[in-house]
Structure formats: C-alpha cells, structure tokens
Design an enzyme around this catalytic site. Structure first.
Site, PDB file in Angstrom:
ATOM      1  N   SER A 155     -32.987  26.350   5.230  1.00  0.00           N
ATOM      2  CA  SER A 155     -34.183  27.185   5.047  1.00  0.00           C
ATOM      3  C   SER A 155     -34.230  28.267   6.127  1.00  0.00           C
ATOM      4  O   SER A 155     -33.262  29.002   6.312  1.00  0.00           O
ATOM      5  CB  SER A 155     -35.436  26.291   5.052  1.00  0.00           C
ATOM      6  N   GLU A 198     -29.271  29.841  -1.680  1.00  0.00           N
ATOM      7  CA  GLU A 198     -30.391  29.216  -2.372  1.00  0.00           C
ATOM      8  C   GLU A 198     -31.656  29.846  -1.817  1.00  0.00           C
ATOM      9  O   GLU A 198     -31.601  30.654  -0.891  1.00  0.00           O
ATOM     10  CB  GLU A 198     -30.376  27.698  -2.144  1.00  0.00           C
ATOM     11  N   HIS A 227     -33.544  23.602  -1.295  1.00  0.00           N
ATOM     12  CA  HIS A 227     -34.912  23.088  -1.350  1.00  0.00           C
ATOM     13  C   HIS A 227     -35.199  22.205  -2.565  1.00  0.00           C
ATOM     14  O   HIS A 227     -36.356  21.904  -2.837  1.00  0.00           O
ATOM     15  CB  HIS A 227     -35.898  24.261  -1.333  1.00  0.00           C
TER      16      HIS A 227
END
Length: 312
Positions: free
Chosen positions: A119, A217, A282
């Site tokens: 992230s 992602e 995620h």
C-alpha cells in the site's frame, strides 16, 4: 536508458530472530497490532514494537505520530544490530512525508535486512531500491485484517521469510489469467500504482520500468482515477521498455468488469504479457511478492518464477 538491475537480497529469517514493527504511515488499531504480534510470536519470532507505533499525530489523525517520530522509528529499527527484519504494521497515507527524514546513511551502514509492507509503503520500497539497492517484500503487514484472517496470506509470507526456495515459483490465485498472453523476463518492481505515479519527480523515482516486471494493484480508486494514473505513467514514458505486467487486486475500485476495460485499454498496447488477478495487494488474499528479483513471467500459466530465492 538502462534496464533495471537485480537488487541485493537480505538474509532469510530463522527461528528466534527479532523483528521490529514500525508504523511509517497511518495509526494502527491496538487490537490488530496485538493480534499480529501474537501471530509473529507463533512463528517463533521475537517482535518488538518501536516507541511511536501506538501513537496518533496530535492534529492530523490520519498519521501515526509526527513525521520525525515515524522516521526515527524506522531508522532506529534498521540500525539496531539485534533486529533481522522490519515489518510495517499498516499502510494508510504518510510515508511520503517521512521518507526524506530517515537517516539513510546510517541505514546503509547498518547493512541489509528484510523489509515487508504494501500500500502506502510502496514509497519505501522505492526508497530502499534507489537509496540502498536492496530487494524488499511487497507483502502483508502485521496489523492488517488480511494478515490476521487469511491463511494463504500468512503461509505465503512465512514461507518467503523462512524457506524462500519453496516459493520461488509463485502461482496466482485460481482467477489468475492472461490479459495479454506470453512470457517475459525482467526484474520485479512495483506496488500500489497510485504511489508509483505520485513518486514521479521525487528523489526516489526511477527513470522508468525498462526491463522490469511491473507488479501493480490499488484500492479505493475509481475507474477514471485509475485511467488518469496509468495515463500519467504512459505520458511520462515511465512504462517504456517494461518487460511484462502482473496485476493484483483492485479492492473498492468498482466492479472488476468496470475496472478491467481500463486496465486493458491502458496496458494492452504496451505489447508485453499482462497477467491479471494474481492475488496480491488489498484483496482478500495478499500473496508476498518479492521486489528487485530477476524472474520469468508466464502469463498463460499464471506463474511468476524467480531466478533465485527472494532472501539469501
């Protein structure tokens, strides 16, 4: 413009190793932090929590303590000779505020260690690659729900940490399939694609992904924003020469049948293999993906095969 080079691999972990838990971005819910520590102890690791991990910024509640404190925690964890790995507790926003405040000279002098996160932690993966030439692990963080609840997520990280040769051939989830078929060789890089775009123009921005296998992602980005992010990377010529692309999860970015056409439109013209829905990021499963390792992508087989184990 030269191709990406493989990065130095840190040593693997062994039973009894001490690992430091840091929070470079957002605040960590106490119960998740403690539950994650219990899992690490169950792996026969000795987790230590840095002093400011349990804090929240006095005015900016989306940050875990001040920028200086978060940077100090990272520096101290890395420079502690008793620590073999640094694992992030969670993401959220905040790394870009503290990354330049860490003492990278001292960290370089301390030598290589395992570093794990995803992230917002993408910005630190890039910093370790550029400033230290160090391979890192894009993987679950100890205070996140997916790490606490998903067995395959836990197994993937544990195998990578302790027995990396057993996960040299990475298999995607059952849904993994070629968006663009083919095979490609390159050095892995990537993470959260919005962070990669946000890094452009910073000290840690690599000139391009040339010669790389790009693993991307994201979360909570509407389809038009994903379009904008990918278009920015295309216009900046950052994707020129990329060898192949592996797509992870797109949680809360809208139904995948709406996300997929954007990805196909922006990436399909690169002329390289693209493998989709591999199972990192995620989503409900977050497979550990080594960064900085030479590998072969086989989009048709749904595999990413590392030339060497992720850790030495």
């Amino acid at each position: 413009m030269t191709n990406l080079e493989p990065l130095a691999r840190p040593p693997r972990l062994r039973a009894g190793d001490r690992v430091a838990v840091v929070a470079p971005s957002g605040p960590v819910p106490e119960e998740r932090l403690d539950a994650g520590l219990d899992i690490l102890r169950g792996w026969d690791l000795d987790p230590v929590v840095l002093p400011h991990v349990r804090e929240t910024h006095p005015e900016l509640g989306y940050l875990a303590g001040t920028d200086e404190d978060r940077a100090r925690d990272l520096t101290e964890a890395w420079c502690d000779p008793s620590v073999s790995a640094v694992i992030c507790a969670r993401g959220g926003y905040g790394v870009q505020r503290m990354v330049d405040l860490a003492d990278w000279n001292a960290m370089r002098a301390a030598g290589p260690k395992v570093f794990v996160g995803y992230s917002d932690i993408t910005a630190l993966h890039e910093a370790f690659a550029v400033r230290m030439g160090l391979a890192t692990l894009h993987g679950p963080m100890s205070g996140t729900e997916v790490f606490l609840k998903d067995a395959r997520t836990q197994d993937s990280l544990r195998a990578t940490l302790f027995e990396p040769e057993t996960v040299q051939r990475l298999h995607g989830l059952a849904a993994a399939r070629p968006m663009v078929p083919g095979r490609a060789r390159g050095v892995t890089l990537g993470g959260c694609v919005s962070l990669i775009a946000a890094e452009l123009g910073t000290p840690d921005a690599r000139p391009s992904a040339r010669g790389g296998l790009l693993l991307i992602e994201d979360v909570e980005e509407e389809t038009y924003r994903l379009d904008r992010i990918l278009t920015q990377l295309l216009r900046a010529k950052w994707l020129e020469g990329v060898a192949g692309v592996v797509l992870g999860s797109w949680a809360e970015c809208g139904p995948y049948e709406q996300v997929r056409p954007v990805l196909a439109d922006r990436l399909g013209g690169l002329g390289v293999p693209v493998l989709e829905e591999f199972g990192f990021g995620h989503g409900p499963t977050n497979l550990t993906m080594p960064l900085g390792i030479p590998a072969v992508l086989d989009a048709d087989a749904g595999t990413l095969t590392l030339d060497v184990p992720a850790l030495a």
